[in-house]
Write a protein that holds these residues in place. Structure first.
Motif, short mmCIF file in Angstrom:
data_model
loop_
_atom_site.label_atom_id
_atom_site.label_comp_id
_atom_site.label_asym_id
_atom_site.label_seq_id
_atom_site.Cartn_x
_atom_site.Cartn_y
_atom_site.Cartn_z
N GLU A 74 37.19 40.70 75.68
CA GLU A 74 38.50 40.52 75.06
C GLU A 74 38.99 39.09 75.28
O GLU A 74 38.88 38.55 76.39
CB GLU A 74 39.52 41.50 75.65
N ARG A 75 39.54 38.48 74.25
CA ARG A 75 40.05 37.11 74.35
C ARG A 75 41.45 37.03 73.71
O ARG A 75 41.61 36.58 72.58
CB ARG A 75 39.10 36.15 73.65
N PRO A 76 42.47 37.47 74.45
CA PRO A 76 43.83 37.39 73.91
C PRO A 76 44.24 35.98 73.51
O PRO A 76 45.06 35.79 72.62
CB PRO A 76 44.70 37.92 75.06
N ASP A 77 43.66 34.97 74.18
CA ASP A 77 44.00 33.58 73.86
C ASP A 77 43.51 33.17 72.48
O ASP A 77 43.98 32.18 71.92
CB ASP A 77 43.43 32.63 74.91
N LEU A 78 42.55 33.94 71.92
CA LEU A 78 42.07 33.65 70.58
C LEU A 78 42.83 34.43 69.51
O LEU A 78 42.59 34.24 68.31
CB LEU A 78 40.57 33.98 70.46
N SER A 79 43.71 35.32 69.94
CA SER A 79 44.46 36.13 68.98
C SER A 79 45.49 35.28 68.24
O SER A 79 45.99 34.29 68.75
CB SER A 79 45.17 37.29 69.70
N ALA A 80 45.78 35.69 67.02
CA ALA A 80 46.80 35.03 66.20
C ALA A 80 47.64 36.12 65.56
O ALA A 80 47.42 37.32 65.81
CB ALA A 80 46.15 34.14 65.15
#
Length: 200
Positions: A74-80
């Motif tokens: 999971e990569r919340p920092d890549l979410s938009a």
């Protein structure tokens, strides 16, 4: 008679003067040291040979699905806005190095019964530089999946598996990793991924 003899002596002396002068000049020239032409010093140092730069040499064998293991992170920092970010880590679990060419691999989301629920969209992706994975080394693919909350989805379901296709032309069996993505069964779900990048 004396006068005539004196005149002859004087005339002889006058005629001898140029001869004596030439003889004196020749003697002076012979005694003068010969001038040596000045020669500019030449450098004996030679330029050091420049080594030709050679690019990296990749293994001839391209990475195959069977050589790699996949893990979904999971990569919340890549979410938009409206898009969920994730990362797929691919590790060379074989005993042989293999090469990759930086383009995005194939990515599929599968249901519990193995049905393909969605695949990568057709958006162009810039390739990363090629490289190689030695045994135990890893690379990654960063991606995003459109959330279905704001979409009129007729039937929602869960994608339980992410399958990555690395073998050329997608001819391999794929590399599976557990997943938990909410998608639409109508194939609307928007899935995107970037290039394959080696993890340093």
């Amino acid at each position: 008679m004396i006068k005539t003899r004196t005149s002859r002596v004087a005339l002889t002396a006058l005629l001898m003067l140029p001869v004596l002068a030439l003889a004196a000049c020749a003697a002076a020239a012979a005694e003068a040291p010969a001038s040596t032409p000045t020669v500019a010093p030449t450098s004996t140092a030679t330029a050091a040979p420049q080594s030709e730069e050679s690019g990296p040499v990749w293994p001839e064998d391209r990475c195959q699905d069977e050589q790699l293991a996949a893990k979904l992170v999971e990569r919340p920092d890549l979410s938009a806005a409206g898009r969920e970010g994730f990362e797929i880590v691919l590790t060379n679990v074989s005993e042989q190095a293999c090469s990759y060419y930086g383009g995005p691999p194939g990515v599929l989301l599968l249901g519990a019964d193995g049905t393909i629920l969605t695949s990568l969209n057709d958006s162009p992706v810039e390739s990363a530089p090629p490289g190689a994975l030695a045994p135990g080394e890893s690379g990654k693919v960063e991606g995003q999946l459109g959330e279905i909350a704001g979409h009129d989805c007729p039937t929602k379901t869960t994608a339980t598996t992410v399958r990555v296709l690395v073998t050329s032309d997608g001819a391999g069996p794929g590399i599976d990793a557990p997943a938990d993505f909410q998608v639409c069964t109508d194939g609307w779900s928007d899935l995107s991924a970037g290039p394959f990048i080696r993890i340093s």
